[in-house]
Enzyme design. Structure first.
Site, PDB file in Angstrom:
ATOM      1  N   GLY A  78      -0.853   5.774   1.201  1.00 45.68           N
ATOM      2  CA  GLY A  78      -2.171   6.242   0.768  1.00 45.68           C
ATOM      3  C   GLY A  78      -3.265   5.461   1.477  1.00 45.68           C
ATOM      4  CB  SER A 206      -0.855   7.071  -2.741  1.00 47.63           C
ATOM      5  OG  SER A 206       0.241   6.196  -2.820  1.00 47.63           O
ATOM      6  CG  HIS A 211       0.972   6.650  -6.512  1.00 45.23           C
ATOM      7  ND1 HIS A 211      -0.352   6.916  -6.301  1.00 45.23           N
ATOM      8  CD2 HIS A 211       1.094   5.300  -6.448  1.00 45.23           C
ATOM      9  CE1 HIS A 211      -1.013   5.777  -6.115  1.00 45.23           C
ATOM     10  NE2 HIS A 211      -0.152   4.793  -6.184  1.00 45.23           N
ATOM     11  CG  HIS A 238       1.457   6.035  19.694  1.00 40.30           C
ATOM     12  ND1 HIS A 238       1.860   4.738  19.451  1.00 40.30           N
ATOM     13  CD2 HIS A 238       2.490   6.826  19.295  1.00 40.30           C
ATOM     14  CE1 HIS A 238       3.090   4.750  18.948  1.00 40.30           C
ATOM     15  NE2 HIS A 238       3.484   5.990  18.826  1.00 40.30           N
TER      16      HIS A 238
HETATM   17  C1  LIG Z   1      -7.192   4.755  -5.605  1.00 44.54           C
HETATM   18  C2  LIG Z   1      -6.154   4.281  -4.642  1.00 44.54           C
HETATM   19  N1  LIG Z   1      -6.377   4.449  -3.325  1.00 44.54           N
HETATM   20  C3  LIG Z   1      -5.480   4.061  -2.406  1.00 44.54           C
HETATM   21  C4  LIG Z   1      -4.284   3.482  -2.773  1.00 44.54           C
HETATM   22  C5  LIG Z   1      -3.323   3.051  -1.714  1.00 44.54           C
HETATM   23  O1  LIG Z   1      -2.133   3.774  -1.724  1.00 44.54           O
HETATM   24  P1  LIG Z   1      -0.806   3.137  -1.076  1.00 44.54           P
HETATM   25  O2  LIG Z   1      -0.301   2.132  -2.049  1.00 44.54           O
HETATM   26  O3  LIG Z   1       0.112   4.301  -0.902  1.00 44.54           O
HETATM   27  O4  LIG Z   1      -1.190   2.523   0.207  1.00 44.54           O
HETATM   28  C6  LIG Z   1      -4.010   3.277  -4.125  1.00 44.54           C
HETATM   29  C7  LIG Z   1      -2.758   2.619  -4.527  1.00 44.54           C
HETATM   30  O5  LIG Z   1      -2.237   2.713  -5.559  1.00 44.54           O
HETATM   31  C8  LIG Z   1      -4.967   3.690  -5.088  1.00 44.54           C
HETATM   32  O6  LIG Z   1      -4.756   3.500  -6.395  1.00 44.54           O
END
Ligand SMILES: Cc1ncc(COP(=O)(O)O)c(C=O)c1O
Length: 420
Positions: A78, A206, A211, A238
């Site tokens: 994410g 994500s 999740h 890349h």
């Molecule tokens: C609101 C939010 N954005 C981004 C992320 C990042 O996701 P990831 O853990 O897959 O990098 C998270 C992670 O839980 C999140 O809660």
């Protein structure tokens, strides 16, 4: 599905490992995947086609079809999905690109990697407070935060609870701002019956282990903007053009460079793998069932915990919203009456896991001193959520007995503290 020798062997092994599990613990999250996902993952691994290809493409199509998005660019997390969104938006290749020092309004109650891509690309986050009940960005604070430099709003629906999308889209339209959605905690959530992720220019999800659905690690950026999606594909791999639809427009200008190794933008390697995509496709079919269970659990727990309304604030789902309950949040109204440490220790000792809510008021984190930003107002609600709040699990594997157990433990604590 044919119950092949491989399938049966995986099932056998799964049962050996998981039969010993202590089921009593109320964890924050439990795996959403099992034998079927491991089987499909392994089958893909056996083909030896493991790097990004047809399966990843099909998974992206699955996501678009399910939620009504036009383009989807998957990635390895994410956080990478956020990075792709912002790096494409800042790319010289993008006709409507943002520029360094442009301001983006963000909620102070945020996740770290929602914010970092902005600052890494020279954008300036402007932190505003949230509403204590929904935990989402406060519209009045957004209005106060708008300056001549404001070019966009990045919203982060907390724990799957939709923001006030009518108001937010109205502001963006009126002021000509770009709307970005970090919906990493909100897969399947809806506002006015429309899926989150489809309101803005681009949005991220994500597939991390904890999740709504997972492919071990993973993420996806979605958009209805063809140009932006194509640039994200370049940056994901890349900085080369290999995965875009219209390669010719670049190839013709550089006839002496091998088209397979023609680099047109700075980039990374953020790709998802084929076995993960197979796993993701198996998971997406289960998403609605998981959400149904989370909503049922949240409803039941809310109905029981109402009894303790004098002490706690729980997250509020507005009438237009369809919340997908990434967790169940609890804010202690008065720390002089209930000490958070004592309560969480009591819950933990009684096998109920707890955690703080996202990264809290992110402006309190030391890293924020290292980059340019602006804050609006005193951010008191985000601070209160950081200092008084925590969350517990409400996931798909909990049933009525576990929910009742959670309520009973809270009641036991309040009685022990002579508050009931
Ligand atoms: C609101 C939010 N954005 C981004 C992320 C990042 O996701 P990831 O853990 O897959 O990098 C998270 C992670 O839980 C999140 O809660």
């Amino acid at each position: 599905m044919k119950k092949t020798f491989l399938y049966k062997s995986i099932k056998n092994e799964w049962q050996k490992v998981h039969s010993k599990k202590n089921n009593k613990k109320i964890k924050l999250h439990e795996p959403t995947f099992g034998v079927e996902e491991i089987f499909n993952f392994t089958k893909q691994l056996i083909t030896t086609n493991v790097t990004m290809g047809k399966q990843v493409e099909s998974f992206e199509k699955n996501i678009c079809d399910k939620f009504g998005f036009r383009y989807a660019v998957s990635s390895n997390s994410g956080s990478s999905a956020n990075l792709l969104m912002i790096s494409a938006l800042m790319s010289n290749l993008y006709s409507k690109r943002l520029k360094k020092n442009d301001e983006i309004i963000v909620p102070a109650l945020a996740w770290s990697t929602s914010i970092f891509p902005l600052t890494q690309y020279g954008l300036k986050p402007v932190f505003v407070d949230c509403d204590l009940k929904t935990m989402n960005i406060d519209i009045n604070q957004v209005k106060k935060a708008i300056s001549k430099k404001t070019k966009g709003i990045l919203i982060i629906p907390i724990y799957g609870n939709p923001c006030e999308m009518n108001e937010i889209t109205k502001i963006c339209k009126k002021k000509g701002l770009v709307l970005l959605e970090d919906t990493c905690e909100s897969m399947g959530a809806k506002y006015n019956n429309k899926f989150l992720g489809g309101f803005g220019l681009a949005s991220s999800f994500s597939f991390y282990f904890s999740h709504h659905i997972t492919c071990l690690e993973g993420g996806i950026t979605v958009t209805n903007d063809y140009e932006l999606a194509e640039i994200m594909k370049i940056i994901r791999s890349h900085g080369w053009i290999r995965n875009v639809k219209e390669k010719e427009k670049w190839i013709k200008n550089y006839p002496k460079i091998d088209p397979n190794f023609l680099f047109v933008n700075e980039g990374y390697n953020l790709r998802l793998t084929e076995p993960q995509a197979r796993m993701g496709m198996t998971q997406i079919k289960k998403l609605d069932g998981f959400i149904k269970k989370r909503r049922k659990n949240a409803d039941y727990l809310m109905s029981l915990m109402k009894e303790f309304n004098d002490f706690f604030i729980y997250q509020y789902e507005t009438k237009k919203s369809f919340h997908t309950w990434f967790g169940f949040t609890i804010i202690i109204k008065d720390l002089k009456i209930i000490d958070r440490g004592r309560l969480c220790n009591f819950l933990n000792k009684n096998a109920i896991e707890t955690r703080v809510i996202v990264s809290g008021n992110f402006t309190s984190q030391p890293v924020v001193k290292t980059f340019k930003h602006r804050t609006v107002g005193n951010l008191e609600n985000a601070s209160k959520i950081m200092n008084n709040g925590f969350s517990i699990g409400i996931h798909q594997n909990l049933g009525n007995n576990e929910i009742k157990y959670i309520y009973n433990i809270f009641k036991k604590f309040l009685k022990r503290e002579s508050l009931l």
